[in-house]
Write a protein that holds these residues in place. Structure first.
Motif, PDB file in Angstrom:
ATOM      1  N   ASP A  57      31.448  41.694  41.633  1.00  0.00           N
ATOM      2  CA  ASP A  57      30.435  41.345  40.634  1.00  0.00           C
ATOM      3  C   ASP A  57      30.607  42.214  39.389  1.00  0.00           C
ATOM      4  O   ASP A  57      30.465  41.732  38.239  1.00  0.00           O
ATOM      5  CB  ASP A  57      29.028  41.532  41.202  1.00  0.00           C
ATOM      6  N   LEU A  60      33.570  40.947  37.448  1.00  0.00           N
ATOM      7  CA  LEU A  60      33.256  39.693  36.764  1.00  0.00           C
ATOM      8  C   LEU A  60      32.236  39.896  35.644  1.00  0.00           C
ATOM      9  O   LEU A  60      32.211  39.132  34.675  1.00  0.00           O
ATOM     10  CB  LEU A  60      32.739  38.676  37.782  1.00  0.00           C
ATOM     11  N   THR A 130      33.574  27.438  36.430  1.00  0.00           N
ATOM     12  CA  THR A 130      33.467  28.835  35.988  1.00  0.00           C
ATOM     13  C   THR A 130      34.623  29.706  36.471  1.00  0.00           C
ATOM     14  O   THR A 130      35.202  30.469  35.697  1.00  0.00           O
ATOM     15  CB  THR A 130      32.145  29.443  36.481  1.00  0.00           C
ATOM     16  N   TYR A 148      37.811  33.766  34.620  1.00  0.00           N
ATOM     17  CA  TYR A 148      36.421  33.427  34.342  1.00  0.00           C
ATOM     18  C   TYR A 148      36.394  32.553  33.099  1.00  0.00           C
ATOM     19  O   TYR A 148      36.975  32.894  32.060  1.00  0.00           O
ATOM     20  CB  TYR A 148      35.597  34.700  34.123  1.00  0.00           C
ATOM     21  N   TYR A 214      27.860  34.875  41.147  1.00  0.00           N
ATOM     22  CA  TYR A 214      29.080  34.148  40.805  1.00  0.00           C
ATOM     23  C   TYR A 214      29.496  33.306  42.004  1.00  0.00           C
ATOM     24  O   TYR A 214      29.117  33.582  43.147  1.00  0.00           O
ATOM     25  CB  TYR A 214      30.193  35.124  40.404  1.00  0.00           C
TER      26      TYR A 214
END
Length: 513
Positions: A57, A60, A130, A148, A214
């Motif tokens: 996370d 990202l 995404t 991403y 995500y």
């Protein structure tokens, strides 16, 4: 004490119980340790999965910030300003390896190239439009990339994470658990290769955790046998302790079995359970062969072994001192069983009971005999105590007082197995006795051995001179019966007249005679 031939089997059972008692705490301890290890590994892999999601996370988040900063530039010319902005995000954002811009689903500007770059974009490659876990790009083929994508109408901005960072995270987050990063149909493990096959299932402590922010998930777990390897590495001292307590439990179980199965303890148990029962063998008059009484013989009705012979437990009972309470219980049982049928007895019906030297050490025997006689109408029965010669009865003040008190109660004294013990003549000299019981070994020699017959005749003659009654044991043939009756023997006892019987059968036989 081998009661029967089943002793070997029982010994094997004891060893089996000992082994099981030793192995049980070890097995139980191993099960508990295994459960604890498995639980620890479950907690470890769960923590590993949470940490992996946190790290990915974080990575990202950096790509998202880079894409958000670059999205306004999408659609503008890929000039030096755009190139500088793309490279600035790569430099400023940790984990970001490359950035690109797209317009109307075509990549046209990239931080990896010095000028325009044209490549179509397929939105279906991206999970929820995404994320895309791809296996390299033209610059670095066969190297994993996590891309991403941020879209606003025709505009698009991309930021990618290099597989080096991904695999490093998969390797370093946990020393023990294996980790897998899954994005859509593709997944990546610590070897850095992207695969599109089914995600493997871990044999131990499998954890599956999806990111809440995500569109990806992680799987953590361990291969088969890891629990045992973990236990071997972490619990060697506890294993040694388990073995110690297992051996201790086995030794304790073996000692308790030997203690509980020891002959004395078994006799005590049987006495408390009322397993010693009375059998009755008839005694007949020598002249008329009418039933004149009986000898009470102790038998052991063992719950597993069945009826146990007296020669297997009487000597031990005498040696341990239990013969005294056993005889007391036998007297009470005999009185309870025979008293309701005493009306069928001839007056003075003799009831013989064996006693030993242990009975003669105090005056308690007098109370036992008084209690026994109180169960019958006075004169209905005559209690005869038969002195066995396995242990010498010493002529002390106590024994003399004992025999005097017994005679005052009307109890008679007989010397059992006369002629076989070293103390027979001493008893005649020191104690006031009433009967001699001739041992069956002399009776068996009637008509066969002249020497034994002469000894038998001498005993009969001696009893007559001392004015003592004579009882011959072990009479089994008519020839023996006739010989003894012809020589004036008062009472006869043996299989010729009846075997030892339980009370009900004895009363039936008594009635028929």
């Amino acid at each position: 004490m081998p009661l029967t031939v089943n002793g070997t089997r029982k010994r094997a059972n004891r060893y089996l119980i000992t082994a099981l008692s030793g192995l049980l705490p070890i097995a139980l301890g191993v099960v508990i340790l295994y459960w604890q290890a498995e639980r620890t590994l479950q907690q470890s892999t769960a923590q590993t999965a949470r940490e992996a999601v946190r790290q990915f996370d974080l990575m990202l988040d950096n790509t998202a910030l880079a894409a958000q900063a670059l999205l306004p530039l999408a659609g503008q010319p890929c000039d030096n300003g755009a190139q500088l902005a793309l490279r600035e995000q790569v430099t400023r954002r940790p984990f970001v390896r490359a950035t690109t811009l797209s317009w109307q689903k075509h990549i046209y500007c990239s931080s990896l190239f010095g000028g325009d770059y044209q490549s179509p974009v397929n939105p279906d490659d991206y999970v929820d439009g995404t994320l895309w876990l791809m296996n390299g790009n033209p610059v670095t083929p066969d190297t994993a990339l996590l891309v991403y994508r941020l879209v606003d109408g025709d505009k698009g901005a991309f930021a990618s994470i290099d597989g080096y960072h991904l695999t490093n995270a998969l390797r370093l987050i946990s020393r023990y658990a294996d980790l897998i990063l899954q994005v859509g149909p593709g997944w990546l493990d610590a070897d850095g290769r992207v695969r599109n096959t089914a995600v493997p299932e871990f044999a131990v402590a499998h954890q599956h955790l999806a990111s809440e922010r995500y569109h990806y998930s992680v799987d953590a777990g361990m291969p088969a046998g890891e629990v045992w390897r973990f236990m071997e590495a972490r619990y060697p001292a506890l294993f040694s302790l388990l073995v110690f307590f297992g051996v201790l439990a086995g030794v304790l179980a073996h000692w308790l079995q030997k203690r509980s199965s020891a002959p004395t303890h078994e006799l005590q148990r049987a006495l408390g359970a009322n397993e010693f029962i009375a059998y009755f063998q008839p005694v007949v008059r020598g002249d008329t062969l009418a039933w004149a009484g009986c000898e009470v013989l102790m038998r052991w009705q063992h719950p597993k072994e069945g009826l146990v012979r007296p020669d297997l437990f009487i000597p031990l009972a005498e040696h341990s001192g239990l013969i005294v309470p056993m005889t007391r219980a036998l007297l009470r049982q005999t009185a309870t069983q025979l008293a309701p049928h005493a009306g069928r007895f001839n007056p003075g019906f003799h009831i013989g009971v064996n006693i030993t030297a242990l009975h003669c050490q105090d005056l308690d025997l007098v109370d036992d005999c008084r209690e026994f006689l109180a169960a019958f109408v006075p004169g209905q029965v005559t209690l005869v105590l038969e002195l066995t010669e396995r242990e010498l009865i010493k002529p002390t003040d106590i024994t003399r007082r004992l025999f005097d008190a017994l005679h005052q109660l009307g109890v008679m004294i007989a010397i059992d197995d006369f002629g076989t013990g070293h103390s027979s003549l001493g008893y005649l000299r020191n104690f006031n006795v009433d009967y001699l019981k001739i041992d069956q070994s002399f009776v068996a020699m009637i008509g066969a051995d002249a020497l034994s017959r002469h000894i038998l005749d001498s005993i009969i003659e001696l009893s007559g001179k001392l004015d003592l009654g004579v009882v011959a044991e072990g009479v089994e043939t008519a020839e023996q019966c006739e010989y003894l009756a012809a020589h004036g023997v008062d009472f006869l006892q043996g299989y010729l007249f009846g075997k030892p019987l339980p009370c009900d059968e004895f009363i039936k036989s008594l009635t028929s005679h």
